[in-house]
Design a protein around this motif. Sequence first.
Motif, PDB file in Angstrom:
ATOM      1  N   ASP A   1      -0.010   7.084  10.661  1.00  0.00           N
ATOM      2  CA  ASP A   1       0.328   7.927  11.822  1.00  0.00           C
ATOM      3  C   ASP A   1       1.369   8.971  11.385  1.00  0.00           C
ATOM      4  O   ASP A   1       1.860   8.944  10.252  1.00  0.00           O
ATOM      5  CB  ASP A   1       0.796   7.083  13.008  1.00  0.00           C
ATOM      6  CG  ASP A   1       2.081   6.316  12.727  1.00  0.00           C
ATOM      7  OD1 ASP A   1       2.877   6.797  11.903  1.00  0.00           O
ATOM      8  OD2 ASP A   1       2.274   5.230  13.307  1.00  0.00           O
ATOM      9  N   ALA A   2       1.691   9.870  12.297  1.00  0.00           N
ATOM     10  CA  ALA A   2       2.546  11.013  11.934  1.00  0.00           C
ATOM     11  C   ALA A   2       3.898  10.565  11.388  1.00  0.00           C
ATOM     12  O   ALA A   2       4.420  11.135  10.419  1.00  0.00           O
ATOM     13  CB  ALA A   2       2.733  11.910  13.149  1.00  0.00           C
ATOM     14  N   GLN A   3       4.453   9.498  12.007  1.00  0.00           N
ATOM     15  CA  GLN A   3       5.779   9.043  11.588  1.00  0.00           C
ATOM     16  C   GLN A   3       5.729   8.429  10.182  1.00  0.00           C
ATOM     17  O   GLN A   3       6.582   8.723   9.335  1.00  0.00           O
ATOM     18  CB  GLN A   3       6.263   8.001  12.592  1.00  0.00           C
ATOM     19  CG  GLN A   3       7.761   7.891  12.651  1.00  0.00           C
ATOM     20  CD  GLN A   3       8.200   6.904  13.725  1.00  0.00           C
ATOM     21  OE1 GLN A   3       7.384   6.314  14.434  1.00  0.00           O
ATOM     22  NE2 GLN A   3       9.493   6.725  13.837  1.00  0.00           N
ATOM     23  N   GLU A   4       4.709   7.625   9.958  1.00  0.00           N
ATOM     24  CA  GLU A   4       4.572   6.987   8.643  1.00  0.00           C
ATOM     25  C   GLU A   4       4.322   8.043   7.558  1.00  0.00           C
ATOM     26  O   GLU A   4       4.835   7.969   6.453  1.00  0.00           O
ATOM     27  CB  GLU A   4       3.409   5.989   8.655  1.00  0.00           C
ATOM     28  CG  GLU A   4       3.690   4.755   9.499  1.00  0.00           C
ATOM     29  CD  GLU A   4       2.428   3.939   9.763  1.00  0.00           C
ATOM     30  OE1 GLU A   4       2.535   2.724   9.828  1.00  0.00           O
ATOM     31  OE2 GLU A   4       1.340   4.538   9.925  1.00  0.00           O
ATOM     32  N   ARG A   5       3.513   9.027   7.924  1.00  0.00           N
ATOM     33  CA  ARG A   5       3.210  10.091   6.971  1.00  0.00           C
ATOM     34  C   ARG A   5       4.462  10.898   6.640  1.00  0.00           C
ATOM     35  O   ARG A   5       4.700  11.269   5.485  1.00  0.00           O
ATOM     36  CB  ARG A   5       2.116  11.000   7.537  1.00  0.00           C
ATOM     37  CG  ARG A   5       1.530  11.939   6.506  1.00  0.00           C
ATOM     38  CD  ARG A   5       0.382  12.702   7.082  1.00  0.00           C
ATOM     39  NE  ARG A   5      -0.801  11.865   7.107  1.00  0.00           N
ATOM     40  CZ  ARG A   5      -1.971  12.194   6.564  1.00  0.00           C
ATOM     41  NH1 ARG A   5      -2.098  13.351   5.966  1.00  0.00           N
ATOM     42  NH2 ARG A   5      -3.004  11.389   6.622  1.00  0.00           N
ATOM     43  N   ALA A   6       5.285  11.147   7.669  1.00  0.00           N
ATOM     44  CA  ALA A   6       6.515  11.914   7.443  1.00  0.00           C
ATOM     45  C   ALA A   6       7.454  11.131   6.527  1.00  0.00           C
ATOM     46  O   ALA A   6       8.113  11.704   5.649  1.00  0.00           O
ATOM     47  CB  ALA A   6       7.186  12.207   8.776  1.00  0.00           C
TER      48      ALA A   6
ATOM     49  N   PRO B   1       0.815  -1.225   0.000  1.00  0.00           N
ATOM     50  CA  PRO B   1       0.000   0.000   0.000  1.00  0.00           C
ATOM     51  C   PRO B   1       0.846   1.272   0.000  1.00  0.00           C
ATOM     52  O   PRO B   1       0.517   2.234  -0.688  1.00  0.00           O
ATOM     53  CB  PRO B   1      -0.824  -0.122   1.281  1.00  0.00           C
ATOM     54  CG  PRO B   1      -0.821  -1.560   1.629  1.00  0.00           C
ATOM     55  CD  PRO B   1       0.440  -2.145   1.095  1.00  0.00           C
ATOM     56  N   SER B   2       1.964   1.254   0.745  1.00  0.00           N
ATOM     57  CA  SER B   2       2.758   2.493   0.798  1.00  0.00           C
ATOM     58  C   SER B   2       3.366   2.795  -0.573  1.00  0.00           C
ATOM     59  O   SER B   2       3.417   3.960  -1.006  1.00  0.00           O
ATOM     60  CB  SER B   2       3.833   2.408   1.874  1.00  0.00           C
ATOM     61  OG  SER B   2       4.734   1.384   1.556  1.00  0.00           O
ATOM     62  N   ALA B   3       3.806   1.741  -1.293  1.00  0.00           N
ATOM     63  CA  ALA B   3       4.373   1.963  -2.639  1.00  0.00           C
ATOM     64  C   ALA B   3       3.283   2.447  -3.597  1.00  0.00           C
ATOM     65  O   ALA B   3       3.534   3.308  -4.449  1.00  0.00           O
ATOM     66  CB  ALA B   3       4.992   0.671  -3.156  1.00  0.00           C
ATOM     67  N   LEU B   4       2.078   1.910  -3.423  1.00  0.00           N
ATOM     68  CA  LEU B   4       0.988   2.325  -4.317  1.00  0.00           C
ATOM     69  C   LEU B   4       0.581   3.782  -4.054  1.00  0.00           C
ATOM     70  O   LEU B   4       0.342   4.545  -4.991  1.00  0.00           O
ATOM     71  CB  LEU B   4      -0.220   1.395  -4.144  1.00  0.00           C
ATOM     72  CG  LEU B   4      -0.013  -0.044  -4.645  1.00  0.00           C
ATOM     73  CD1 LEU B   4      -1.198  -0.923  -4.303  1.00  0.00           C
ATOM     74  CD2 LEU B   4       0.215  -0.065  -6.149  1.00  0.00           C
ATOM     75  N   VAL B   5       0.515   4.147  -2.765  1.00  0.00           N
ATOM     76  CA  VAL B   5       0.174   5.552  -2.443  1.00  0.00           C
ATOM     77  C   VAL B   5       1.248   6.480  -2.999  1.00  0.00           C
ATOM     78  O   VAL B   5       0.953   7.525  -3.590  1.00  0.00           O
ATOM     79  CB  VAL B   5       0.022   5.750  -0.914  1.00  0.00           C
ATOM     80  CG1 VAL B   5      -0.092   7.226  -0.569  1.00  0.00           C
ATOM     81  CG2 VAL B   5      -1.205   5.010  -0.401  1.00  0.00           C
ATOM     82  N   ARG B   6       2.496   6.070  -2.847  1.00  0.00           N
ATOM     83  CA  ARG B   6       3.605   6.881  -3.374  1.00  0.00           C
ATOM     84  C   ARG B   6       3.446   7.059  -4.883  1.00  0.00           C
ATOM     85  O   ARG B   6       3.581   8.167  -5.409  1.00  0.00           O
ATOM     86  CB  ARG B   6       4.925   6.176  -3.046  1.00  0.00           C
ATOM     87  CG  ARG B   6       6.157   6.959  -3.438  1.00  0.00           C
ATOM     88  CD  ARG B   6       7.398   6.160  -3.162  1.00  0.00           C
ATOM     89  NE  ARG B   6       7.464   4.971  -4.010  1.00  0.00           N
ATOM     90  CZ  ARG B   6       8.310   3.952  -3.823  1.00  0.00           C
ATOM     91  NH1 ARG B   6       9.133   3.956  -2.801  1.00  0.00           N
ATOM     92  NH2 ARG B   6       8.315   2.917  -4.647  1.00  0.00           N
ATOM     93  N   ALA B   7       3.120   5.963  -5.559  1.00  0.00           N
ATOM     94  CA  ALA B   7       2.960   6.039  -7.016  1.00  0.00           C
ATOM     95  C   ALA B   7       1.813   6.973  -7.395  1.00  0.00           C
ATOM     96  O   ALA B   7       1.929   7.782  -8.326  1.00  0.00           O
ATOM     97  CB  ALA B   7       2.716   4.642  -7.582  1.00  0.00           C
TER      98      ALA B   7
END
Lengths: 260, 266
Positions: free
Chosen positions: A121-126, A71-77
Amino acid sequence: MTTLLAAPHSVLEVLRGQRGRRPPTNRSAAAVLRTRLDEGLRRRIGAGHRETPLTIGPASLRARVPGGGSPSALVRAVLVTQILQLVAAGYLVEQPFDDAVGAWRAAGPQGELHSYFEALDAQERARLASDVTAHGFTLTHSLGTVPRSWSPRTAVRAHQRLADGDVVLRDLVDLMIGTTDAPLASLVLLDVTTGPLDEGAERVMRYHALVQTLRTCAVPLRTSIFSTGTGELWSTEVDDELLNRAADDVLALFAEESAP
Amino acid sequence: MSALTHYRLSNHVLDRLINDASNEPRQLTDDHRRSLSARLRAVGAVEHRRLDAWVVENAGRPSSPFHWSPSSARRVLAGGALRRRSARSCSTLDAVDEEIDDVLARAARAGHPGSLPAWLASCTPGGLAVVRAEAATWATHVDEVAASLRAPWAYAPSDAYYDVARARTTLRGRRDLIVSPNEGRVLIRVRPGAPGRSAGAGLRADLTIDALADPDGLASRLAVGVWPEAGVVLVVEGTMSDLRAGGRDLVRAAVALRSRAERSAA
């Protein structure tokens, strides 16, 4: 194939190429390719019809990258694609992450990916913000300014039914410039990926060219892919050989997907 | 019998279709208008209703409330930008920018809540850039269709609207390009995605509403739907049977709307 890695040229300069070397627009290849695909798929399907159509898209042709489908790679894309859309519209991207998120929200996103993003969360978002900023920086600095007269359009979708609807080819080209309605080939396709370029990227380039040829009945001039992860650009002119290889990719994928 | 024909969007296919279309003029008379009005009155309406091809195609299906987004705003903005660009030479993106600026200026004067100007005024600069990109992409799709035409054409000045007398109903026929061959006219609609099973009914609704909105009731020779993303063209001829079928579909859609309203009230 033109390969550009951290070269002093802008991506757009490579996409434009030399105007004097453009071939006449090929309007006959589409019918030949469609017949070849229809017959090849029909031979594999047999006399009946599939219960559900098989949908093929660029993701089906991309090589599996470890972590590439997270999911994080997809959001980044998704966010990097938003930055491309902003740049193509002439927007000066100063805060890549905030601008991309603002653009994404304006489109009213829904679904699991958006829920995942909102729950960070804030850390993941940063962490995501710094990642997107780095990719956005590579993109904006490598792309150059998109001239308004080149008719830039973004997120161009395509949808082609083959073998009486048993197979559906779906496509999404991140950036398209030029026109199909010119005596000389001038349509250029650009895919932007956050992952490294590999064999799968080549298949995706070919696939874009194939689907656009089927959609518009005109062969594009060039198909390209740019990695915001490595700053590498692959760009190649579209010819019969490339289109036939793309058709082979589709037939091979269909055989693989429909194998018992 | 009404007929729907399917073509691949290849070079000059639209010109061939227009050249081969029948020249015989078809006209909706006052009797046709009265009959449609009576049938829509018989359906009844609690509040004023709007019927269009979208309602016809989705009749009976549950729908979510409309809200503005870059994709729902693109057709309106692209249409305005193309008309603007046909008046003076500029790039599509420049024309889209001018159109958006104009709509924003309207928002500053009187942006009713829920209207396009009010929504645009609430967008962030990044959001506006996405709206601009979507509109420019859509305008280019319409432009590519227009550029393939040899017969004289124009961007439609607006959609066709027709108020059905005493039936509390407004009909809206969407149209993007109007082609004017030697005789009559041809409507072209450019649509996103791929045509669904009810796309023909939607085209017939557009054809019928366009004829109703014409002061003389003259029907277009063809209603052409172009789906550039799918590379597909669907064509409905402007025959009396197609016009009647379009009228029937509109009444059916009104019945479905009313049933849905009654279900949600219960």
